[in-house]
Write a protein that holds these residues in place. Structure first.
Motif, PDB file in Angstrom:
ATOM      1  N   GLU A  97       0.006 -70.311 -46.601  1.00 30.46           N
ATOM      2  CA  GLU A  97       0.987 -69.318 -47.046  1.00 30.46           C
ATOM      3  C   GLU A  97       0.272 -68.212 -47.804  1.00 30.46           C
ATOM      4  OE1 GLU A  97       5.452 -69.165 -48.777  1.00 30.46           O
ATOM      5  OE2 GLU A  97       3.987 -70.158 -50.079  1.00 30.46           O
ATOM      6  N   LEU A  98       0.535 -66.986 -47.369  1.00 31.65           N
ATOM      7  CA  LEU A  98      -0.050 -65.814 -48.013  1.00 31.65           C
ATOM      8  C   LEU A  98       1.095 -65.028 -48.630  1.00 31.65           C
ATOM      9  CD1 LEU A  98      -2.174 -64.715 -44.931  1.00 31.65           C
ATOM     10  CD2 LEU A  98      -3.007 -66.048 -46.891  1.00 31.65           C
ATOM     11  N   VAL A  99       0.943 -64.645 -49.878  1.00 29.59           N
ATOM     12  CA  VAL A  99       1.977 -63.822 -50.518  1.00 29.59           C
ATOM     13  C   VAL A  99       1.310 -62.587 -51.114  1.00 29.59           C
ATOM     14  CG1 VAL A  99       3.841 -63.722 -52.215  1.00 29.59           C
ATOM     15  CG2 VAL A  99       3.262 -65.909 -51.109  1.00 29.59           C
ATOM     16  N   ALA A 100       1.767 -61.440 -50.645  1.00 27.32           N
ATOM     17  CA  ALA A 100       1.299 -60.188 -51.232  1.00 27.32           C
ATOM     18  C   ALA A 100       2.489 -59.578 -51.931  1.00 27.32           C
ATOM     19  CB  ALA A 100       0.779 -59.251 -50.141  1.00 27.32           C
ATOM     20  N   ARG A 101       2.329 -59.225 -53.202  1.00 26.50           N
ATOM     21  CA  ARG A 101       3.478 -58.616 -53.874  1.00 26.50           C
ATOM     22  C   ARG A 101       3.028 -57.645 -54.947  1.00 26.50           C
ATOM     23  NH1 ARG A 101       6.512 -63.597 -55.433  1.00 26.50           N
ATOM     24  NH2 ARG A 101       4.814 -64.992 -55.941  1.00 26.50           N
ATOM     25  N   GLY A 102       3.924 -56.722 -55.236  1.00 26.86           N
ATOM     26  CA  GLY A 102       3.592 -55.755 -56.264  1.00 26.86           C
ATOM     27  C   GLY A 102       4.585 -54.619 -56.293  1.00 26.86           C
ATOM     28  N   ARG A 103       4.212 -53.592 -57.019  1.00 24.47           N
ATOM     29  CA  ARG A 103       5.110 -52.457 -57.233  1.00 24.47           C
ATOM     30  C   ARG A 103       4.370 -51.173 -56.876  1.00 24.47           C
ATOM     31  NH1 ARG A 103       8.228 -52.616 -62.777  1.00 24.47           N
ATOM     32  NH2 ARG A 103       9.258 -54.260 -61.581  1.00 24.47           N
ATOM     33  N   VAL A 104       4.996 -50.386 -56.056  1.00 26.77           N
ATOM     34  CA  VAL A 104       4.370 -49.142 -55.583  1.00 26.77           C
ATOM     35  C   VAL A 104       5.323 -47.977 -55.789  1.00 26.77           C
ATOM     36  CG1 VAL A 104       3.362 -47.975 -53.575  1.00 26.77           C
ATOM     37  CG2 VAL A 104       3.053 -50.441 -53.843  1.00 26.77           C
ATOM     38  N   GLU A 105       4.771 -46.891 -56.288  1.00 26.44           N
ATOM     39  CA  GLU A 105       5.593 -45.687 -56.471  1.00 26.44           C
ATOM     40  C   GLU A 105       5.299 -44.729 -55.331  1.00 26.44           C
ATOM     41  OE1 GLU A 105       5.134 -43.899 -60.319  1.00 26.44           O
ATOM     42  OE2 GLU A 105       6.116 -42.036 -59.683  1.00 26.44           O
ATOM     43  N   THR A 106       6.346 -44.209 -54.728  1.00 29.20           N
ATOM     44  CA  THR A 106       6.152 -43.323 -53.583  1.00 29.20           C
ATOM     45  C   THR A 106       6.880 -42.001 -53.785  1.00 29.20           C
ATOM     46  OG1 THR A 106       8.062 -44.286 -52.484  1.00 29.20           O
ATOM     47  CG2 THR A 106       5.909 -45.205 -51.902  1.00 29.20           C
ATOM     48  N   VAL A 107       6.322 -40.976 -53.210  1.00 36.17           N
ATOM     49  CA  VAL A 107       6.939 -39.653 -53.262  1.00 36.17           C
ATOM     50  C   VAL A 107       7.061 -39.140 -51.833  1.00 36.17           C
ATOM     51  CG1 VAL A 107       6.686 -37.288 -54.112  1.00 36.17           C
ATOM     52  CG2 VAL A 107       5.874 -39.203 -55.498  1.00 36.17           C
ATOM     53  N   ASP A 108       8.175 -38.550 -51.514  1.00 33.69           N
ATOM     54  CA  ASP A 108       8.366 -38.010 -50.164  1.00 33.69           C
ATOM     55  C   ASP A 108       7.456 -36.801 -49.954  1.00 33.69           C
ATOM     56  OD1 ASP A 108       9.189 -37.027 -47.741  1.00 33.69           O
ATOM     57  OD2 ASP A 108      11.321 -37.350 -48.152  1.00 33.69           O
TER      58      ASP A 108
END
Lengths: 289, 478
Positions: free
Chosen positions: A74-85
């Motif tokens: 089992e592989l889990v990638a997680r996190g928080r990313v901020e995006t701008v259009d």
């Protein structure tokens, strides 16, 4: 459409094997920083130590070595990313990167193909170039629409190793196939193009999605790299998170591995993308995956 | 412009063009003139027996009787005087330094493209360009640790470089075995002539390989030789060199990657490997990075490589420098990276990708040698002057279907060397492949592998096309 988003992402990949197996895997599961994308936090978990390195495309890769036999990975990638259009415009890669010409090279899955499939690809290429707009950007938008029309989104028709030409013949496919056809046709017309794997916030209500997303980027002089998502017929917005690039799925995919033994295998992928902040007036873009 | 077969007499290594024995060959001439009738036949038989006993074979793909055979060995050595060798050696050093500088640049900033000397597309669109090497720093910035440079001679003072072999050049074992056989058969020649030794090759090779280890490696780096196995045409050489160096001969399955490091399975448990002299082509090295169906490589090795935990000799992606389309730019590389004029000349080369060149090539096929850009071993080529009209026409179609896939060169009048053939001693065309080792310094064995076209008039010396070999002497004087 939201011009800025903060997205919480969890990407679970679970392999189950009939018997114990060893495995070595390259994981391209870590988004990098680029124009319009900032990584606040990110972590990858695996049933073993992860060893980071950067490939020639500047993707962050983790090597995973599992020499003690397992029946499940089992592989889990997680996190928080901020995006701008950015209206899909990524810009130039900067000094030292591979130049646009490199991205004219065929990958194993993005040739025009041979035999019957090759003939159909070439016919499709003739169709989309018949009334080819003079501007490269306009042509790429034209190609984007042509792919949506020609091969509607339909899971289960193709597999991971399906080539661009094979998918076109089937007349349907998933995001990976759409991206491959887009890339193959763009390159055939002398336009550098590459494969992007990543995530997409797809609905107004956050919730699990089936799989990760994939799209294409093409090079437009003056603008640099511009994203095109043929599955949705649009250029990437703030709802898109770029993770890795490649010549095609074969070197841009999230997990590439090899195992020893284990018999049959089942794979379950689960991605959830939820917005931490969302402006109330956000009309979401309807998408399929 | 090259001297072509049409406008120049053929240079004979032993007799020159004027028929007088050249000084370097004086000892050989004396030996041959004192030889009783029938003696050479008896010695040739002995040589063949020795070769059979030593098990020196070459796997010729597609040969009718089994997949291995002995390479024909010819008793009459090819001799180079000290002066002419010194010039060759200086030229080889210069060339290999420039090739290594080019490979580093090609995988970093590509300054040579920015300077307008080589089109960037020529590098990055080449199939041999491997993105995994981009922005990756190698110890000493060396890519071709072992380089085999193919040379031909057209006159007393003129050698041309035919090709640089920067990927997995082979043939050095024949250079060593030829010397061994000659010393056993005619020891007196070695007491009468001051012949520079080549036997130190294995030691130099091991030194070179150790010098390529990354700083993280142990002070006495563990070196292994990776072979695809007994079905490879050069398997004999792989086993021979591993044995000579005293290192393990391994296959992909003998190695594995763990903790981002490469280990060899041994009866006493895993042993970390620092340097792999790999005789396996790039695309088979790692199924996770290149061909997923490859069973010859080691899954995960490219990650360990980029992490600086294992050295590969030669490095990956060296094919960008020895490609026949890149070859034309080597003199530019020498000027650009070293600020020197090339000591060794290239054969003038027409790039069929360019309209002007193609026009000329199309009109002059009967005088030219046309080669596939990615071809090797003499396959897929046209030798105009010795081809029939029908062969030329068939080739023309192939050429016009994909011109960018071909280069063309004038037919050179390759020098000849006296060779034992059925009817006695007769001139046969030869070339020369010296081996250049680049580690913390450059080492070149005096001599190299001389290949000889055994068929009368033939210019094709490749082992895979039925060529033979000769011992190559570099004298300590003349």
């Amino acid at each position: 459409m939201a011009s800025r988003l903060i997205l919480d992402i969890t990407h679970r990949t679970r392999y189950r094997f009939d018997g114990p197996t060893t495995a070595v895997q390259y994981l391209r599961l870590s988004p990098g920083e680029c124009n319009g994308q900032k990584v606040h936090a990110w972590a990858v978990e695996a049933p073993g130590d992860l060893f980071p390195w950067r490939d020639g495309h500047r993707n962050l890769v983790h090597s995973l070595y599992l020499h003690e036999p397992l029946t499940e990975i089992e592989l889990v990638a997680r996190g928080r990313v901020e995006t701008v259009d950015q209206a899909g415009v990524l810009g130039e890669d900067g000094a030292g990167a591979l130049p646009p010409e490199y991205w004219l090279r065929e990958g194993p899955l993005t040739g025009l193909g041979t035999g019957e499939a090759g003939l159909q690809m070439r016919a499709f290429n003739r169709d989309v170039t018949r009334h080819r707009p003079a501007q490269r950007l306009d042509f790429l938008h034209h190609l984007l629409r042509a792919i949506v029309d020609r091969m509607p989104y339909q899971p289960g028709v193709t597999v991971a190793g399906t080539t661009a030409a094979e998918a076109l013949v089937k007349g349907a496919g998933v995001c990976q196939d759409h991206a491959h056809v887009f890339i193959a046709i763009a390159r055939a017309n002398g336009i550098p193009a590459r494969y992007v794997s990543g995530y997409l916030l797809s609905g107004p209500v956050s919730g699990p999605q089936d799989v990760g997303h994939a799209w294409a980027e093409a090079y437009v002089p003056g603008l640099g790299w511009v994203g095109f998502d043929p599955s949705n017929g649009i250029c990437p917005t703030a709802s898109y998170v770029r993770v890795a690039i490649g010549t095609d799925y074969s070197d841009g995919c999230p997990v590439r591995g090899m195992r020893g033994g284990g018999g049959g295998e089942t794979l379950a992928v689960n991605v959830s993308v939820s917005p931490l902040e969302r402006r109330p007036n956000n009309p979401y873009t309807a998408t399929q995956q | 412009m090259a001297e072509t077969a049409a406008n120049r007499p053929i240079f004979d290594e032993m007799r020159g063009t004027d028929g007088k024995i050249r000084p370097a060959f004086a000892g050989v001439d004396q030996w041959l003139s004192n030889m009783p009738d029938g003696e050479h036949g008896r010695m040739q038989l002995q040589a063949d027996l020795l070769y059979e006993r030593m098990g020196i074979t070459f796997g010729a793909y597609g040969s009718a009787n089994g997949h291995e055979r002995s390479i024909p060995f010819d008793l009459i050595p090819r001799v180079l005087g000290k002066t002419e060798w010194d010039k060759l050696e200086a030229g080889l050093r210069q060339r290999v330094r420039a090739l290594n500088a080019f490979m580093h640049d090609a995988y970093h900033r590509r300054d040579i493209c920015r300077a307008g000397k080589i089109p960037e597309a020529q590098i990055v669109r080449n199939d041999q360009f491997l993105s995994v090497m981009q922005d990756f720093d190698l110890p000493g910035s060396i890519y071709a640790h072992i380089c085999g440079v193919d040379l031909v001679r057209v006159s007393e003072g003129q050698f041309y470089v035919l090709e640089d072999n920067c990927r997995v050049p082979s043939g050095v074992s024949y250079m060593l075995e030829n010397r061994e056989v000659m010393m056993r058969l005619v020891p007196s020649l070695f007491t009468q002539n001051r012949i520079q030794p080549v036997a130190q090759y294995a030691e130099e090779l091991l030194n070179t390989l150790k010098a390529t280890a990354f700083p993280a490696a142990s002070s006495d780096p563990c070196v292994v030789l990776l072979t695809p196995g007994p079905y490879n045409s050069a398997y004999f050489e792989h086993a021979f060199l591993a044995d000579e160096m005293g290192v393990e001969l391994v296959r992909g399955t003998d190695l594995f990657v763990d903790d981002h490091k490469v280990y060899m399975r041994t009866p006493r448990g895993p042993k970390q490997v620092d340097v792999i002299y790999r005789r396996v082509d790039d695309v088979f090295l790692d199924p996770l990075a290149f061909r997923p169906d490859s069973m010859l490589g080691i899954p995960g090795i490219i990650g360990a490589y980029r992490a600086g935990n294992i050295s590969l000799a030669n490095a990956c992606g060296t094919g960008i420098a020895d490609d026949k389309a890149t070859y034309c730019y080597v003199p530019e590389m020498i000027r650009f990276y070293l600020g020197e004029e090339p000591i060794l000349q290239n054969v003038p080369t027409y790039r069929c990708s360019e309209a002007q060149d193609l026009l000329y090539v199309k009109e002059n096929l009967k005088d030219l040698v046309v080669k596939e850009v990615h071809g090797s071993g003499g396959a897929g080529m046209l030798v105009g002057p010795t081809s029939t009209k029908a062969e030329i026409e068939t080739f023309r179609e192939k050429l016009l279907a994909n011109p960018a896939n071909f280069i063309a060169q004038p037919t050179l009048s390759l020098s000849t060397c006296p060779t034992f053939v059925e009817e006695g001693i007769a001139p046969r065309h030869v070339d020369l492949r010296p081996f250049v080792l680049s580690g913390d310094r450059i080492a070149i064995m005096p001599g190299g592998l001389t290949r000889v076209a055994l068929r009368k008039g033939s210019l094709v010396v490749n082992s895979s096309q039925g060529g033979g070999t000769k011992d190559t002497w570099v004298l300590a004087d003349h």
